[in-house]
Structures are given as C-alpha cells and as structure tokens.
Write a protein that holds these residues in place. Structure first.
Motif, PDB file in Angstrom:
ATOM      1  N   SER A  81     -30.495 -58.297   3.589  1.00  0.00           N
ATOM      2  CA  SER A  81     -30.144 -58.038   2.195  1.00  0.00           C
ATOM      3  C   SER A  81     -30.757 -56.724   1.710  1.00  0.00           C
ATOM      4  CB  SER A  81     -30.609 -59.189   1.304  1.00  0.00           C
ATOM      5  OG  SER A  81     -29.962 -60.394   1.662  1.00  0.00           O
ATOM      6  N   TYR A 132     -25.953 -67.530   1.622  1.00  0.00           N
ATOM      7  CA  TYR A 132     -26.491 -66.296   2.182  1.00  0.00           C
ATOM      8  C   TYR A 132     -25.478 -65.149   2.085  1.00  0.00           C
ATOM      9  CZ  TYR A 132     -30.132 -69.339   4.085  1.00  0.00           C
ATOM     10  OH  TYR A 132     -31.166 -70.239   4.226  1.00  0.00           O
ATOM     11  N   CYS A 136     -26.226 -61.528   0.223  1.00  0.00           N
ATOM     12  CA  CYS A 136     -25.979 -60.191   0.773  1.00  0.00           C
ATOM     13  C   CYS A 136     -24.970 -59.405  -0.068  1.00  0.00           C
ATOM     14  CB  CYS A 136     -25.489 -60.306   2.216  1.00  0.00           C
ATOM     15  SG  CYS A 136     -26.723 -60.921   3.379  1.00  0.00           S
ATOM     16  N   SER A 139     -26.662 -58.024  -3.112  1.00  0.00           N
ATOM     17  CA  SER A 139     -27.502 -56.889  -2.740  1.00  0.00           C
ATOM     18  C   SER A 139     -26.663 -55.636  -2.517  1.00  0.00           C
ATOM     19  CB  SER A 139     -28.298 -57.211  -1.474  1.00  0.00           C
ATOM     20  OG  SER A 139     -29.170 -58.296  -1.686  1.00  0.00           O
TER      21      SER A 139
END
Length: 359
Positions: A81, A132, A136, A139
């Motif tokens: 990330s 998850y 990501c 980010s």
C-alpha cells in the motif's frame, strides 16, 4: 537522526506485515511461521529503495506479499500500500521519462492491485481480497490526488513565472525604447548646435545624453538581475534583493524587526515580490532614487516601502498601474491587504500587512 527518520516507515511496515501474517488461521508449523516472518520483514525493508527505485521496490513488496501468503497465510499488505501510494504520487502527464511514463505507472499500479487481490481470491479468501484490495486502491487514489495537486501547483508556478518574465521583458523594451529615443533626440540637437557654433547648447545636450544613458543602464541592470532570479524566494532573500537594488543605483535602506525565518513560505514569497515591485517602481519613477524598506515580523507580517526622494505632485495624485495592481494581488493571494499612495509630505509609500497563520 536522518537515517532513523528514513528507517521508521520501512521498519514499521515490516513489523506490521510480520505480526499480521496468518491472523485467524489455524496454527502453522514453526518453520512456515519463521519463513513468513522473514518474508514480511523483507517486504517492509524493500521500502528503503522507494525513492531511488520505486518500481523495483513495488515489485519486491508484491512478490514478498504473495510469497508470505503462500507460506503463512494472508497479512496486511501495508508495504504494498505504501509503494502504491509512492508510485501513484509520482504520476505525471507531461515531462515523464519513458521508463516513468503514465502508462507504465498505471500498469504498475494495476499489477500491484491484482498481485494482492488475485492470490487471495484463488485461495477462497473473498473477504480479505475485498478489504485488502480496497486498502491498496485507496492508497493509489491518494497518491494520484497528491500528484494531481502537485501538477496543478507546478503549472500555476510556471504560469506566474512566465507572466513575470513577460512583464519584465515589456518593461525592458519600454526602458530601452524611451531612453534611446531621448538620446537620439538630444544627439541630433547637439549636432545642430555644433553646426551653428552654439557650444553651450551642445554641451547641455551632451549632459542630457549622459544622464539618459546612465538612467537606461541603471534600469537595465536592475531588470536583468530580476530575470536571472530563481523561481521561489522568501524573506530570507530580502537582503540580497536590497543589495541588488543598491548595485543598480538605488539608495535604499533595510530595517528588520523580528526573525525573517519565522515567516511561512507563502507569505514570505508574496512579501518578497511586493518589495521587489515597489523598488522597481522607485527605481523607474522616483526622482531621487532613494527608498526605505521596513519589515516587522510579529503576529502579522508588516511591510513598508517609502520613497525618500523629493516630493513631486499633490498628495492626492495617485495613479494605479500594473505594478501596483500586481502588488495588491500578491497581498490578497496571501490573505493580506496592501495600500499605496502619497503621504502628507508628498512621498510615495507602500504598506502591506500579511497574516502568518498563527492561532
């Protein structure tokens, strides 16, 4: 200390990606747990290369994460990330080298996202894949937003610099054109005076030619100094600006009350440009070529530029040109105010007050 500051993020990510591996899964063998921990540490330490080789660091964190998943189970992809943010932040639309082109960056970001989500999905961990993947994606989006803002700020700075240089180029043309016109007229008058034997008139014309030439040289020297300047300046550069004005023929004094380094960048640059423009006006228009610059740093930043030359015209005679409008716009852009005009004694004064953003 600098190394410790740079090491804080890699070490922190390494620890997070290590302690979170296999959370919620059945007990693993000691060997697999140790290997997974080493892979998490390696993924985090890959961030040391995030500035020098961001794409390599991104690939290393993705590979480390996938390997960690295969050996010990899913872990928080914190290192991935971080690298997705770093690569996204470096996105540029123009001026990118081939290896850092927008297409390359977009492909790297997409590949990193797939590298995190696909193995989890294949392993039947749909919830982790969604969580998850979202982590990501956020980010990467944050990095792209930072890059977009940075690009807009850079474009605005470039436009301001180009506008400033164009203005200076126009002033240079006006200075040279006016000065050379005066010199040409006086040279013709001197020639005719010599032809009829009027030596006193010829001498007077030559004096006018000399004065006009000195004035042109003084103003050209000042404008060339401005053209050579770097893009950004702050109040710390104010003594150098005043020194350049003195070398250009302006008798100017500088009085500072407070710490020039205790001024935010935005207010400092606006103040620098206001003083610069005010001194340019004194150099070009004031008869005595004398000025005082006073700076006071307290709860606010106060500037005063006073023409100490001989008073000319009534106190109510105020004409606002491009220079004064530019100074006023500089002050407003920094959240301040600016006033300019003749004092009761007929001198020209510019006063600005800029906030420092203190509570």
């Amino acid at each position: 200390m600098d190394f410790l500051r740079k090491a804080l993020l890699p070490v922190g990510c390494a620890l997070l990606q290590t302690v979170s591996v296999g959370t919620g899964l059945p007990d693993r063998s000691p060997g697999s747990a140790a290997v997974a921990a080493l892979l998490g540490i390696a993924s985090g330490l890959a961030l040391f290369a995030r500035a020098r080789a961001p794409f390599i660091a991104l690939a290393a964190t993705v590979v480390g994460y996938v390997a960690q998943l295969l050996v010990g189970g899913p872990a928080l992809p914190v290192a991935v990330s971080v690298m997705v943010f770093v690569v996204g932040r470096g996105y540029t639309i123009e001026g990118s080298s081939p290896e850092h082109s927008p297409t390359w960056r977009a492909g790297a970001l997409l590949g990193a996202l797939l590298g995190v989500v696909a193995p989890l999905q294949v392993a039947g961990l749909g919830f982790e894949a969604a969580a998850y993947g979202l982590m990501c994606s956020v980010s990467g989006a944050a990095g792209l937003l930072v890059a977009l803002k940075s690009g807009r700020d850079q474009q605005r700075r470039t436009e301001l610099v180009m506008a400033e240089r164009l203005r200076i180029a126009r002033e240079l043309h006006d200075v040279v054109g006016h000065g050379m016109g005066a010199i040409t007229v006086q040279a013709g008058a001197a020639r005719m005076a010599v032809a009829v034997g009027a030596l006193d008139d010829a001498t007077a014309s030559l004096r006018d030619i000399e004065a006009a030439g000195r004035s042109v040289l003084r103003e050209v020297r000042w404008l060339v100094t401005l053209l050579r300047e770097e893009e950004h300046h702050g109040l710390r550069d104010l003594p150098d600006l005043v020194g350049n004005a003195r070398r250009s023929g302006l008798d100017v004094t500088l009085e500072v009350d407070g710490d020039l380094g205790d001024v935010p960048a935005a207010a400092g640059e606006a103040a620098y440009r206001i003083v610069q423009e005010a001194l340019t006006n004194v150099l070009r228009h004031a008869p005595g070529k004398e000025a005082e610059v006073a700076v006071r740093v307290a709860d606010t930043l106060e500037l005063e530029i006073l023409d100490r030359g001989e008073a000319v015209g009534p106190a109510s005679d105020v004409e606002e040109g491009n220079g004064l409008r530019g100074m006023r716009e500089r002050a407003v852009s920094a959240g301040g105010v600016l006033s300019a005009g003749r004092t009761s004694t007929g001198r020209w004064a510019v006063h600005a007050e800029l906030p420092l953003g203190r509570s």
